[in-house]
Enzyme design. Structure first.
Site, PDB file in Angstrom:
ATOM      1  N   HIS B 185       0.864  -1.180   0.000  1.00  0.00           N
ATOM      2  CA  HIS B 185       0.000   0.000   0.000  1.00  0.00           C
ATOM      3  C   HIS B 185       0.910   1.243   0.000  1.00  0.00           C
ATOM      4  O   HIS B 185       1.833   1.335   0.812  1.00  0.00           O
ATOM      5  CB  HIS B 185      -0.875  -0.029   1.259  1.00  0.00           C
ATOM      6  CG  HIS B 185      -1.978   0.972   1.254  1.00  0.00           C
ATOM      7  ND1 HIS B 185      -3.293   0.622   1.427  1.00  0.00           N
ATOM      8  CD2 HIS B 185      -1.972   2.320   1.094  1.00  0.00           C
ATOM      9  CE1 HIS B 185      -4.042   1.711   1.377  1.00  0.00           C
ATOM     10  NE2 HIS B 185      -3.260   2.752   1.185  1.00  0.00           N
ATOM     11  N   HIS B 187       2.886   4.118   0.885  1.00  0.00           N
ATOM     12  CA  HIS B 187       3.103   4.791   2.163  1.00  0.00           C
ATOM     13  C   HIS B 187       4.578   5.109   2.330  1.00  0.00           C
ATOM     14  O   HIS B 187       5.431   4.535   1.658  1.00  0.00           O
ATOM     15  CB  HIS B 187       2.630   3.922   3.335  1.00  0.00           C
ATOM     16  CG  HIS B 187       3.527   2.757   3.620  1.00  0.00           C
ATOM     17  ND1 HIS B 187       3.598   1.644   2.806  1.00  0.00           N
ATOM     18  CD2 HIS B 187       4.414   2.529   4.629  1.00  0.00           C
ATOM     19  CE1 HIS B 187       4.474   0.781   3.313  1.00  0.00           C
ATOM     20  NE2 HIS B 187       5.000   1.282   4.405  1.00  0.00           N
TER      21      HIS B 187
END
Lengths: 363, 363
Positions: B185, B187
């Site tokens: 994800h 980040h």
């Protein structure tokens, strides 16, 4: 220790070392017929205040060759020469064919000027073949052979270190595909730098400050403290010690050193060298015994600069950095380590030392 | 930019950022019910003169979880909480559950004394979730979203930097399994250090010397030289520039900066921020376009220390280090890089810049 100096057909130097005299005719082979074209150059990194070396021809260097071709094996068929002759040598050293640092050749083109200072990457890159057996490992070699290697590192430090413009000689070994090794024949390298590189420069600064304040060696004091503490010690002999340092930056990091300060390999006495070889062999066998498989690592031997100064602050030692943090997990150097230079460890040195202490080795 | 501050059930902070006001009740979820036990500590590395941080509980941290569990996705089922609520946030920041540096808790046990100086690893580790979409990437986000992220980095620098004892705030992103990333994800992270770490300390030293000699910024001067030279420039806008630096230490290394010196994210004007976002997006899309696949990298944003001094010598910028040297070969940091701190490159920055220049991107 016996030494024989030879010249390869492409102009590179080959030095053979042995316990016994090397007799008879020995021709130095080379997989390459022509001298290497091109020369590495340095560029100044203004933000970090350090030099970076560029050697564009290295893109073509040997990369995971098929198992039938090992350039570090001895030459059997003269029509397919390797880097090494079939003679009675124990350890061999030759000039790297694709050096990051190389002596400046006469008549070489000047380094083009750039928006930062630039210069020829004057220096030396040598390959050190630890033994003839392509399947062995440094730790598995008999003690006298490891002692010979320590002598060879001393001889290289002396030979290369006295050349014009060489400021620092660093012997090291990268072991294992995990650290990018492309040839699995046991071997190491020696880099001889035209400047004191950033890491030994920093270490010298720290050691010198301690010396000036206490008139004692920083590492010598640290070794005494590690031996008194005892929890992380892996080997203690009459002249050498090995331990996971209290401030390890890698989970299985180990330092190996003579107990008394010795500034470089050339200053080791025979008894010190023998005990240092035993300490090194002990650590490497513990590594391989831990998970019953070859244990990858980067091993660097730090010693005093070759600038002719006495350097009482320097203390020869190895720092070994293995890339694993557990049996199946690598420690990646990421944001904080690479970008900030600030190491974060998720294992305590005491626990990792205990794992290695439990591995029994026979020497 | 709108901000909403929340507290997780295990005591960690969560801050939501958005272009539009965040209205209504929002509960901060956590996969963990109990506050974290244990506290990281620092040990002094005497030979290198730097601190190392130890956080033994990190061994148990999330590691390549199965695809059905993504702790950075929004919580859909309250019985299976993630780190983030299902609300209208654009960027979210929360305290890392397994911090290498953490605020000292009241009543925490003192750090045991050791053979080297030790101390609590006081500081802060934050996770910055760039967007809700788990499949996106930073470079693929719309420009206003990237601008918001630059604002968030500024807000974090201000919020965290003003806390007692924080000396340096470093936002960075590790991208790709090749650099050890376990959650895909999009980040990044923010590390807030209790000391100025070795790399920014060195950069500050170099920049300060230049400032004192010339009353000009070291990086500002370097950017002007890169723009005049032009051969390695990837982006030049009214306020921001991106280029492969002449002294690149990684084959595809890129620096991104405002052209005029700005000491940290909090000092960026709106026009500078917009152009910096465009420069960043351009570089990241060129990376992904080069081999038509996600391009791994480590990206660090260097800015002035948070010690309250004016720091006219500092110049906010990103340095991006991709691990590949060609499409299928990684650059390993080995003997000379790790042991000596002396980088050896087998590619010329001019050639790598030309590869990236040829990648066309649409913004």
């Amino acid at each position: 220790m016996y030494r024989r100096e030879l010249l390869k057909p492409d102009g590179r130097r080959l030095t053979l070392y042995a316990h016994a005299p090397l007799e008879g005719d020995i021709a130095a082979p080379s997989p390459f017929a022509e001298p290497l074209a091109g020369a590495p150059h340095l560029r100044w990194h203004p933000l970090r205040g350090e030099w970076v070396t560029y050697a564009a021809y290295r893109q073509g260097r040997t990369f995971l060759p098929p198992p039938e071709y090992n350039p570090l094996a001895v030459t059997v068929d003269p029509a397919n020469p390797t880097e090494l002759p079939d003679a009675a040598w124990d350890v061999a050293v030759f000039d790297n064919r694709f050096p990051s640092l190389a002596p400046v050749r006469e008549g070489a083109a000047p380094v083009p000027s750039m928006i930062v200072p630039s210069a020829p990457a004057a220096g030396q890159c040598e390959v050190v073949v630890f033994a003839k057996d392509p399947k062995g490992s440094l730790g598995a070699l008999p003690l006298p052979h490891i002692e010979l290697l320590l002598q060879v590192w001393g001889d290289r430090t002396e030979q290369v270190g006295q050349r014009e413009g060489i400021a620092y000689v660093l012997p090291f070994e990268n072991r294992g595909a995990e650290v990018g090794v492309t040839l699995h024949h046991p071997h190491g390298q020696i880099y001889a730098y035209p400047v004191l590189p950033p890491v030994p420069a920093r270490m010298q600064q720290q050691a010198l400050a301690h010396w000036q304040e206490h008139q004692r060696g920083l590492l010598a004091d640290h070794i005494q403290a590690e031996l008194r503490d005892g929890r992380r010690v892996l080997y203690q002999g009459p002249h050498a010690a090995a331990f996971v340092p209290v401030c390890a930056r890698y989970p299985y990091e180990v330092w190996i050193a003579p107990i008394e300060p010795v500034r470089d390999f050339t200053r080791l006495g025979a008894a010190q060298r023998a005990d240092l070889a035993r300490a090194l062999k002990t650590v490497l066998l513990k590594y391989d015994g831990l998970w019953q498989r070859p244990f990858p690592y980067l091993m660097a031997w730090y010693q005093a600069p070759t600038d002719g100064e006495p350097h009482p602050e320097w203390h020869l030692h190895a720092q070994i950095y293995p890339p694993y943090r557990t049996r199946d997990r690598l420690k990646y150097l990421a944001g904080t380590e690479i970008a900030a230079g600030f190491f974060a460890m998720d294992a305590l040195p005491e626990d990792k030392a205990a794992e290695l202490q439990q591995v029994e080795v026979r020497i």
